[in-house]
Enzyme design. Sequence first.
Site, PDB file in Angstrom:
ATOM      1  N   HIS A   1      45.207  36.913  42.211  1.00  0.00           N
ATOM      2  CA  HIS A   1      44.638  37.379  43.484  1.00  0.00           C
ATOM      3  C   HIS A   1      43.763  36.288  44.105  1.00  0.00           C
ATOM      4  CE1 HIS A   1      45.022  42.031  42.823  1.00  0.00           C
ATOM      5  NE2 HIS A   1      46.167  41.388  42.659  1.00  0.00           N
TER       6      HIS A   1
ATOM      7  N   CYS B   1      39.863  44.616  44.368  1.00  0.00           N
ATOM      8  CA  CYS B   1      40.366  45.601  43.407  1.00  0.00           C
ATOM      9  C   CYS B   1      39.458  45.584  42.172  1.00  0.00           C
ATOM     10  CB  CYS B   1      41.814  45.255  43.031  1.00  0.00           C
ATOM     11  SG  CYS B   1      41.945  43.859  41.880  1.00  0.00           S
TER      12      CYS B   1
ATOM     13  N   CYS C   1      39.360  42.126  40.330  1.00  0.00           N
ATOM     14  CA  CYS C   1      38.561  41.105  41.022  1.00  0.00           C
ATOM     15  C   CYS C   1      37.084  41.481  41.009  1.00  0.00           C
ATOM     16  CB  CYS C   1      39.079  40.935  42.442  1.00  0.00           C
ATOM     17  SG  CYS C   1      40.738  40.222  42.473  1.00  0.00           S
TER      18      CYS C   1
ATOM     19  N   GLU D   1      40.723  36.321  45.201  1.00  0.00           N
ATOM     20  CA  GLU D   1      39.351  36.225  44.674  1.00  0.00           C
ATOM     21  C   GLU D   1      39.325  35.498  43.327  1.00  0.00           C
ATOM     22  OE1 GLU D   1      41.035  38.917  45.705  1.00  0.00           O
ATOM     23  OE2 GLU D   1      39.688  40.597  46.130  1.00  0.00           O
TER      24      GLU D   1
END
Lengths: 144, 144
Positions: B53, B83, B86, B55
């Site tokens: 992801h 999420c 993260c 992040e």
Amino acid sequence: MTDDERFMRMALKEAEQAANDNEIPIGAVIVSNGRVLSRAHNLTETLCDVTAHAEMQAITSAANTLGGKYLQGCTLYVTVEPCPMCAGAIGWAQLSRIVYGCPDAKRGYREYAPKAFHPKATVTEGVLCEECKALMQSFFKKRR
Amino acid sequence: MTDDERFMRMALKEAEQAANDNEIPIGAVIVSNGRVLSRAHNLTETLCDVTAHAEMQAITSAANTLGGKYLQGCTLYVTVEPCPMCAGAIGWAQLSRIVYGCPDAKRGYREYAPKAFHPKATVTEGVLCEECKALMQSFFKKRR
């Protein structure tokens, strides 16, 4: 020895390797139908990266082995209860089963992200619990 | 334009790059005292890795820039609500401030891991919300 104990012992070997490298001793193994897809241990100090937990490395590596990013039908063995970050990754990977050794009352997913796994995933806790815990305790005792 | 808008626009540029590469369009930027430490976008398809992801990439990269794995005093800008994975990483990195664009009602941390950030971290939501949301909506519309 049961299959769960056998794979957890493999994860423990990874955890011991982490301890030898001055890493918090947590190890993980991902298995599909009795076949080991990946083994990994915590590398946060070595890589200078908070995201380099054993489970994260194991998930990335298993996806690499399979050539697909979802791990349905696979089981993750990890020596310590996963944290919320790893629990989130376990959820995204759609791992079907999670087996962990000892609980982590301070940073475990059960307190911080209890619904992060896939809704159909099953969880087994306490496999070789005492050995997993003893490794953590002896590591932190040495560091004090 | 406020500083928050300026850095969120930078994160949006990253998200647009993700969309161009057929990735879910989420971008992230980490800033320390007005200095950009890292920029990243979602790479889950490209790397065949659910952990990739925006992040996560931004945290790993910022730690690399700093030469230290903790990001106290830093701000993360991300186009969509993080999420649980993260959010957990954001907590481990000890990021001091999180600014996100649009909410993610389905997989956002507020529902799945509301206590994952550092207890003293502050959160600002809704910066360039409509633009962040529009990018996501147009991406998923095209895919249908």
